[in-house]
Design a protein around this motif. Structure first.
Motif, PDB file in Angstrom:
ATOM      1  N   LEU A  14      67.048 -13.297 -21.575  1.00  0.00           N
ATOM      2  CA  LEU A  14      66.458 -14.482 -20.796  1.00  0.00           C
ATOM      3  C   LEU A  14      64.832 -14.287 -21.084  1.00  0.00           C
ATOM      4  CD1 LEU A  14      67.543 -14.783 -17.408  1.00  0.00           C
ATOM      5  CD2 LEU A  14      67.844 -16.181 -19.171  1.00  0.00           C
ATOM      6  N   SER A  15      64.026 -15.389 -21.807  1.00  0.00           N
ATOM      7  CA  SER A  15      62.790 -15.441 -21.734  1.00  0.00           C
ATOM      8  C   SER A  15      62.316 -16.443 -20.801  1.00  0.00           C
ATOM      9  CB  SER A  15      62.460 -16.274 -23.407  1.00  0.00           C
ATOM     10  OG  SER A  15      61.237 -16.867 -23.151  1.00  0.00           O
ATOM     11  N   THR A  16      61.136 -15.997 -19.806  1.00  0.00           N
ATOM     12  CA  THR A  16      60.663 -16.721 -18.946  1.00  0.00           C
ATOM     13  C   THR A  16      59.199 -16.792 -18.879  1.00  0.00           C
ATOM     14  OG1 THR A  16      60.801 -14.666 -17.443  1.00  0.00           O
ATOM     15  CG2 THR A  16      62.635 -16.016 -17.274  1.00  0.00           C
ATOM     16  N   ARG A  17      58.549 -17.807 -18.089  1.00  0.00           N
ATOM     17  CA  ARG A  17      57.001 -17.767 -18.087  1.00  0.00           C
ATOM     18  C   ARG A  17      56.627 -17.958 -16.880  1.00  0.00           C
ATOM     19  NH1 ARG A  17      53.198 -21.954 -18.791  1.00  0.00           N
ATOM     20  NH2 ARG A  17      51.589 -21.559 -20.349  1.00  0.00           N
ATOM     21  N   SER A  18      55.775 -17.451 -16.286  1.00  0.00           N
ATOM     22  CA  SER A  18      54.863 -17.622 -14.910  1.00  0.00           C
ATOM     23  C   SER A  18      54.117 -18.796 -15.068  1.00  0.00           C
ATOM     24  CB  SER A  18      54.305 -16.436 -14.524  1.00  0.00           C
ATOM     25  OG  SER A  18      52.942 -16.103 -15.385  1.00  0.00           O
ATOM     26  N   SER A  19      53.455 -19.086 -13.825  1.00  0.00           N
ATOM     27  CA  SER A  19      52.511 -20.325 -13.926  1.00  0.00           C
ATOM     28  C   SER A  19      51.212 -19.865 -14.419  1.00  0.00           C
ATOM     29  CB  SER A  19      52.518 -20.801 -12.702  1.00  0.00           C
ATOM     30  OG  SER A  19      52.049 -19.697 -11.625  1.00  0.00           O
ATOM     31  N   LEU A  69      62.132 -18.865 -10.732  1.00  0.00           N
ATOM     32  CA  LEU A  69      61.812 -19.187  -9.602  1.00  0.00           C
ATOM     33  C   LEU A  69      60.365 -20.070  -9.470  1.00  0.00           C
ATOM     34  CD1 LEU A  69      63.315 -16.698  -7.112  1.00  0.00           C
ATOM     35  CD2 LEU A  69      64.259 -18.541  -8.094  1.00  0.00           C
ATOM     36  N   ASP A  70      59.402 -19.365 -10.270  1.00  0.00           N
ATOM     37  CA  ASP A  70      58.214 -20.182 -10.087  1.00  0.00           C
ATOM     38  C   ASP A  70      58.026 -21.584 -10.966  1.00  0.00           C
ATOM     39  OD1 ASP A  70      55.328 -20.394  -9.861  1.00  0.00           O
ATOM     40  OD2 ASP A  70      55.123 -19.012 -11.569  1.00  0.00           O
ATOM     41  N   SER A  71      58.514 -21.204 -12.406  1.00  0.00           N
ATOM     42  CA  SER A  71      58.695 -22.360 -13.312  1.00  0.00           C
ATOM     43  C   SER A  71      59.715 -23.145 -13.622  1.00  0.00           C
ATOM     44  CB  SER A  71      58.266 -21.599 -14.626  1.00  0.00           C
ATOM     45  OG  SER A  71      59.617 -20.915 -14.992  1.00  0.00           O
ATOM     46  N   LYS A  72      60.859 -22.613 -12.698  1.00  0.00           N
ATOM     47  CA  LYS A  72      62.274 -23.452 -12.634  1.00  0.00           C
ATOM     48  C   LYS A  72      62.715 -23.848 -14.030  1.00  0.00           C
ATOM     49  CE  LYS A  72      61.806 -24.100  -8.160  1.00  0.00           C
ATOM     50  NZ  LYS A  72      60.600 -23.330  -8.043  1.00  0.00           N
ATOM     51  N   LYS A 132      69.942  -8.725   1.592  1.00  0.00           N
ATOM     52  CA  LYS A 132      69.904  -9.391   0.706  1.00  0.00           C
ATOM     53  C   LYS A 132      69.778  -8.432  -0.609  1.00  0.00           C
ATOM     54  CE  LYS A 132      69.086 -13.328   3.189  1.00  0.00           C
ATOM     55  NZ  LYS A 132      70.029 -14.289   3.314  1.00  0.00           N
ATOM     56  N   THR A 133      70.976  -8.747  -1.441  1.00  0.00           N
ATOM     57  CA  THR A 133      71.233  -7.743  -2.434  1.00  0.00           C
ATOM     58  C   THR A 133      71.289  -8.369  -3.955  1.00  0.00           C
ATOM     59  OG1 THR A 133      73.542  -7.555  -2.041  1.00  0.00           O
ATOM     60  CG2 THR A 133      72.149  -5.987  -1.118  1.00  0.00           C
ATOM     61  N   GLY A 134      71.626  -9.695  -3.918  1.00  0.00           N
ATOM     62  CA  GLY A 134      71.633 -10.565  -5.145  1.00  0.00           C
ATOM     63  C   GLY A 134      71.497 -11.807  -4.954  1.00  0.00           C
ATOM     64  N   VAL A 135      71.165 -12.466  -6.558  1.00  0.00           N
ATOM     65  CA  VAL A 135      70.631 -13.831  -6.674  1.00  0.00           C
ATOM     66  C   VAL A 135      71.475 -14.205  -7.693  1.00  0.00           C
ATOM     67  CG1 VAL A 135      68.805 -15.441  -6.996  1.00  0.00           C
ATOM     68  CG2 VAL A 135      68.465 -13.417  -5.633  1.00  0.00           C
ATOM     69  N   MET A 136      72.117 -15.617  -7.518  1.00  0.00           N
ATOM     70  CA  MET A 136      72.847 -16.131  -8.575  1.00  0.00           C
ATOM     71  C   MET A 136      72.015 -17.643  -8.833  1.00  0.00           C
ATOM     72  SD  MET A 136      76.615 -18.060  -8.515  1.00  0.00           S
ATOM     73  CE  MET A 136      75.770 -19.400  -7.618  1.00  0.00           C
ATOM     74  N   VAL A 137      71.799 -17.899 -10.094  1.00  0.00           N
ATOM     75  CA  VAL A 137      71.056 -19.140 -10.501  1.00  0.00           C
ATOM     76  C   VAL A 137      72.247 -19.601 -11.394  1.00  0.00           C
ATOM     77  CG1 VAL A 137      68.800 -18.103 -10.383  1.00  0.00           C
ATOM     78  CG2 VAL A 137      70.014 -18.037 -12.448  1.00  0.00           C
ATOM     79  N   VAL A 138      72.124 -20.922 -11.177  1.00  0.00           N
ATOM     80  CA  VAL A 138      72.855 -21.778 -11.952  1.00  0.00           C
ATOM     81  C   VAL A 138      71.695 -22.543 -12.887  1.00  0.00           C
ATOM     82  CG1 VAL A 138      74.360 -23.883 -12.263  1.00  0.00           C
ATOM     83  CG2 VAL A 138      74.769 -22.118 -10.674  1.00  0.00           C
ATOM     84  N   LEU A 139      71.900 -22.686 -14.203  1.00  0.00           N
ATOM     85  CA  LEU A 139      70.801 -23.280 -15.179  1.00  0.00           C
ATOM     86  C   LEU A 139      71.703 -24.249 -15.970  1.00  0.00           C
ATOM     87  CD1 LEU A 139      69.739 -19.695 -16.507  1.00  0.00           C
ATOM     88  CD2 LEU A 139      68.387 -21.229 -14.853  1.00  0.00           C
TER      89      LEU A 139
END
Length: 278
Positions: free
Chosen positions: A84-89, A130-133, A205-212
């Motif tokens: 995963l490549s991500t970018r913050s605001s 979560l910041d950039s979506k 809270k122990t995990g997060v699932m994201v659908v992309l």
């Protein structure tokens, strides 16, 4: 949390590694199946010793959650890796591998990634997402696996994994974060939904699932066919995750057509014949 690394089981990994044979040449072979003359109703093609199975309750009193983690990552294998490549605001970028990953639909193109942390304790990749979506899913190939693995280093916040790995950041069409130029296949993606999970034992809270949702595909020209609908596995040569610090290399395959009930099995009459032979 990235799942591409875990504790090193070898006291001197490089010494252990040097005793092993070198990696095979960059080739891809298509072989026969294990039992090419297998017939309907024949069962396992290579019977294993009939040892007894043990039943394991994941919530057994006193069983640490990490035991389930180790059991599952050594059993659900090989797992594809979302690089995963991500970018913050604020413009800072992150690059990390995650093996809680797969595709779940093609119309629209949907992918799922799991993060073993809460939203409150999110590390860079999840926080940026979560910041950039948005993000880029890059598929790791054998040709840059060492560089990809290096991005799972426990570097302090603000350290660039792009610099650590030496991989090349390439501009995307739709999303603002860069894709990995060395990746033969990449997907620009937008966040569709997320769900946070609670431990059944602690309630924390122990995990997060994201659908992309995939909004743009990138494929190296020499790896795609004329119809632009098939990637050549001999060029992609994807890397998968096993348990512990073990990876899997995909350089061999076999083919099996999907059988047809009437044509290949003989319909209900053929099925009854198999049942009567038992």
């Amino acid at each position: 949390m990235s799942h591409a690394t875990t504790s090193n089981p070898h006291p001197d990994f490089k010494t252990v590694e040097s005793s092993r044979p070198p990696a095979p040449p960059a080739s891809f072979n298509v072989t026969q199946t294990t039992l090419p003359d297998w017939t309907f109703g024949s069962g396992a093609n290579r019977p294993e010793p009939q040892s007894a199975h043990v039943s394991i309750d994941p919530y057994e009193p006193g069983r640490p959650a990490v035991f389930n983690y180790k059991l599952l990552i050594s059993s659900i294998v090989p797992r594809p890796i979302a690089f995963l490549s991500t970018r913050s605001s604020d413009g800072s970028t992150n690059l990390a591998p995650f093996s809680y990953f797969n595709m779940v639909n093609h119309d629209p193109p949907l992918f799922v990634v799991g993060f073993a942390s809460s939203i409150a304790s999110a590390k860079d990749s999840l926080r940026n997402l979560l910041d950039s979506k948005e993000c880029v899913i890059n598929i790791i190939s054998d040709s840059f696996v060492e560089a990809a693995n290096s991005t799972s280093i426990d570097a302090p916040y603000g350290t660039s994994e792009w610099d650590v790995s030496g991989l090349t950041a390439e501009k995307c069409d739709v999303v603002k974060c860069p894709r990995v130029k060395e990746a033969i296949f990449s997907v620009e993606a937008k966040l569709d939904m997320l769900k946070e999970w609670e431990s059944r034992v602690s309630g924390q809270k122990t995990g997060v699932m994201v659908v992309l949702e995939g909004v743009r595909f990138w494929v190296r020209e020499d790896a795609i066919n004329d119809d632009r609908n098939m990637v050549d596995p001999a060029i992609l040569r994807p890397i998968g995750r096993m348990g512990g610090i073990t990876y899997s290399r995909t350089n061999e395959a076999f083919e099996l057509p999907r059988p047809k009930f009437e044509e290949d099995l003989g319909g209900h009459q053929g099925l009854e014949k198999i049942k009567n032979q038992k």
